[in-house]
Write an enzyme that holds these catalytic residues in place. Structure first.
Site, PDB file in Angstrom:
ATOM      1  CG  PHE A 130      32.621  24.542  38.586  1.00 43.71           C
ATOM      2  CD1 PHE A 130      31.625  23.571  38.637  1.00 43.71           C
ATOM      3  CD2 PHE A 130      32.247  25.870  38.522  1.00 43.71           C
ATOM      4  CE1 PHE A 130      30.287  23.923  38.637  1.00 43.71           C
ATOM      5  CE2 PHE A 130      30.901  26.237  38.525  1.00 43.71           C
ATOM      6  CZ  PHE A 130      29.923  25.256  38.580  1.00 43.71           C
ATOM      7  CG  ASP A 211      36.148  26.074  43.526  1.00 40.48           C
ATOM      8  OD1 ASP A 211      35.432  25.794  44.512  1.00 40.48           O
ATOM      9  OD2 ASP A 211      35.682  26.468  42.442  1.00 40.48           O
ATOM     10  CE1 TYR A 236      26.042  27.302  45.160  1.00 43.39           C
ATOM     11  CE2 TYR A 236      26.512  29.599  45.658  1.00 43.39           C
ATOM     12  CZ  TYR A 236      26.668  28.497  44.853  1.00 43.39           C
ATOM     13  OH  TYR A 236      27.444  28.590  43.723  1.00 43.39           O
ATOM     14  CE  LYS A 237      28.598  23.911  45.068  1.00 42.90           C
ATOM     15  NZ  LYS A 237      27.582  23.744  44.032  1.00 42.90           N
ATOM     16  NE  ARG A 385      26.515  17.275  40.496  1.00 45.26           N
ATOM     17  CZ  ARG A 385      26.852  18.520  40.801  1.00 45.26           C
ATOM     18  NH1 ARG A 385      28.120  18.831  40.986  1.00 45.26           N
ATOM     19  NH2 ARG A 385      25.942  19.463  40.925  1.00 45.26           N
TER      20      ARG A 385
HETATM   21  C1  LIG Z   1      33.479  23.990  42.071  1.00 42.11           C
HETATM   22  C2  LIG Z   1      32.572  25.176  41.944  1.00 42.11           C
HETATM   23  N1  LIG Z   1      33.079  26.418  41.815  1.00 42.11           N
HETATM   24  C3  LIG Z   1      32.277  27.500  41.709  1.00 42.11           C
HETATM   25  C4  LIG Z   1      30.905  27.360  41.726  1.00 42.11           C
HETATM   26  C5  LIG Z   1      29.965  28.507  41.565  1.00 42.11           C
HETATM   27  O1  LIG Z   1      30.450  29.746  41.782  1.00 42.11           O
HETATM   28  P1  LIG Z   1      29.431  30.954  42.073  1.00 42.11           P
HETATM   29  O2  LIG Z   1      28.963  30.786  43.477  1.00 42.11           O
HETATM   30  O3  LIG Z   1      30.224  32.157  41.829  1.00 42.11           O
HETATM   31  O4  LIG Z   1      28.284  30.812  41.144  1.00 42.11           O
HETATM   32  C6  LIG Z   1      30.339  26.104  41.868  1.00 42.11           C
HETATM   33  C7  LIG Z   1      28.862  25.963  41.855  1.00 42.11           C
HETATM   34  O5  LIG Z   1      28.298  24.931  41.811  1.00 42.11           O
HETATM   35  C8  LIG Z   1      31.188  24.984  41.974  1.00 42.11           C
HETATM   36  O6  LIG Z   1      30.671  23.767  42.095  1.00 42.11           O
END
Ligand SMILES: Cc1ncc(COP(=O)(O)O)c(C=O)c1O
Length: 410
Positions: A130, A211, A236-237, A385
């Protein structure tokens, strides 16, 4: 025995009637019942309980109690962390807090892992990782003169992609301090073999940082049992805590004395309100707090985690597999002959909660879908997606979404 797939909408409705998690949809705000929302993997829906909880926090706590409300607020980042740890992360109490964003937590943990091993000069990660993870690592490597060993994506964004333990092993030696990957790939939804990667990294003396943005709340995670050292993930997902809600941060208990929070803020300070002359970190996971926690966001995380824990991660995973399996069946029946390529693993055990489909005009198709009330998302260069959130997505939504896509793609 060949069984032919029933592609009628009534079959989708029958699957919904048989779904034990179906009643959970009513626990969420559904502002437009006709909207086919297939993007809960970017922003989950709003739980009704969260609307009420936030109203209470605002009016009764902030509004009425003012500063006195901090008595009840102060330990919320750790309390919610314990709940998340023990219900959804396979972790122990005092290994998880809610704080800051995924990006900031990722930066802090990566930095701490490198600080703890100054003689090792390399980081291993995935070229298809990501963006925020890649950008963060690039910045850290540049500032410290470290090498990043990129695991190369196979050509064409590997349908069932993601680096395997053998790819990781091939990049390891005594120079590697840190191996960091996504648990579930944000494009393909491929699930990494967390335990095998941890074992390979540990054999070479490296630490691991995961992650879990695309797995927390939708796939059972075993941080402790798999041997993971460090992890982060957003809320938030699939945890439905709302835009910008604080992320989680996990540090294995056995590592907590060895690693140090690189941002020395007063919330990580022992005896915080003594306002002492210099920094002395709090023991345990609370030492990873930094500044004043965002109470509204935290209250939303609390409600989101409770709701997911109530449904149960086992039942959620079961429905998630059924939803993605159904989406792939319809893909095979309707789209594979129309120039689309499936970009997610066919093996359910290796597949997370979304399904990626690819065609050269994916960007335009995504915009056309949104215009007719179906919301997925586009990921360059050519991926759509379809995010299937088990607590709110119905089989009929999958049917409706893929029916619209089939019509638009004809
Ligand atoms: C794999 C992954 N890492 C990190 C993030 C986002 O990080 P942040 O919450 O700091 O914007 C996302 C957001 O979609 C993600 O899918």
């Amino acid at each position: 025995v060949e069984t032919s797939l029933d592609t009628s909408r009534s079959q989708a409705e029958a699957l919904d009637r048989a779904d034990p998690l179906a009643p959970f949809r009513e626990r969420f705000v559904i502002a437009d019942p006709r909207l086919v929302y297939l993007d809960g993997n970017s922003l989950g829906r709003l739980p009704r309980a969260t609307t009420q909880r936030l109203a209470r926090v605002v009016a009764d706590e902030w509004g009425a109690e003012l500063i006195r409300a901090w008595d009840g607020w102060l330990d919320l980042p750790v309390r919610i962390g314990d709940l998340l740890a023990t219900t959804l992360l396979g972790a122990r109490p005092d290994e998880v807090i809610l704080a800051d964003s995924t990006t900031v937590n990722f930066h802090r943990l990566a930095t701490a892992a490198l600080d703890a091993q100054p003689d090792r000069r390399a980081i291993v990660t995935d070229r298809a990782n990501f963006p925020t993870d890649r950008y963060t690592l690039e910045g850290i490597a540049e500032a410290r003169g470290l090498e990043i060993r990129w695991l190369e994506a196979r050509p064409n964004v590997v349908p069932d992609g993601g680096p395997g333990p053998a790819d990781v092993s091939g990049a390891l030696d005594e120079q590697v301090a840190l191996v960091t990957l996504c648990h579930v790939d944000y494009r393909s939804a491929a699930i990494a073999d967390m335990a095998a990667v941890n074992a390979a990294a540990h054999d070479a003396g490296a630490l691991t940082l995961w992650d879990c943005c695309h797995s927390v709340g939708v796939i059972p995670i075993e941080l402790d049992r798999s041997g993971a050292d460090l992890a982060v993930g957003c809320t938030y997902k699939y945890l439905n805590a709302g835009p910008g809600a604080p992320a989680f941060l996990y540090v294995r208990r056995e590592l907590q004395d060895r690693l140090r929070n690189p941002i020395q803020g007063w919330f990580g300070q022992r005896d915080q309100f003594a306002m002492g002359p210099s920094y002395e970190p709090r023991a345990g996971i609370a030492g990873w707090l930094v500044g004043t926690p965002p109470m509204l966001g935290l209250a939303a995380v609390d409600e989101g985690v409770r709701l997911v824990a109530e449904a149960g991660i086992g039942a959620i995973r079961e429905k998630s597999i059924a939803l993605t399996e159904y989406a792939i069946d319809l893909f095979d029946a309707w789209l594979s002959g129309a120039g689309f390529r499936l970009g997610s693993p066919r093996d359910a055990a290796r597949r997370g909660a979304h399904v990626s489909v690819h065609r050269a005009d994916a960007d335009q198709l995504t915009r056309s879908l949104i215009a007719v009330g179906v919301v997925p998302d586009f990921r360059p260069p050519d991926g759509i997606r379809l995010g299937l959130s088990p607590l709110t997505t119905r089989f009929a939504d999958v049917w409706d979404g893929l029916t619209r896509l089939r019509e638009l793609a004809a």
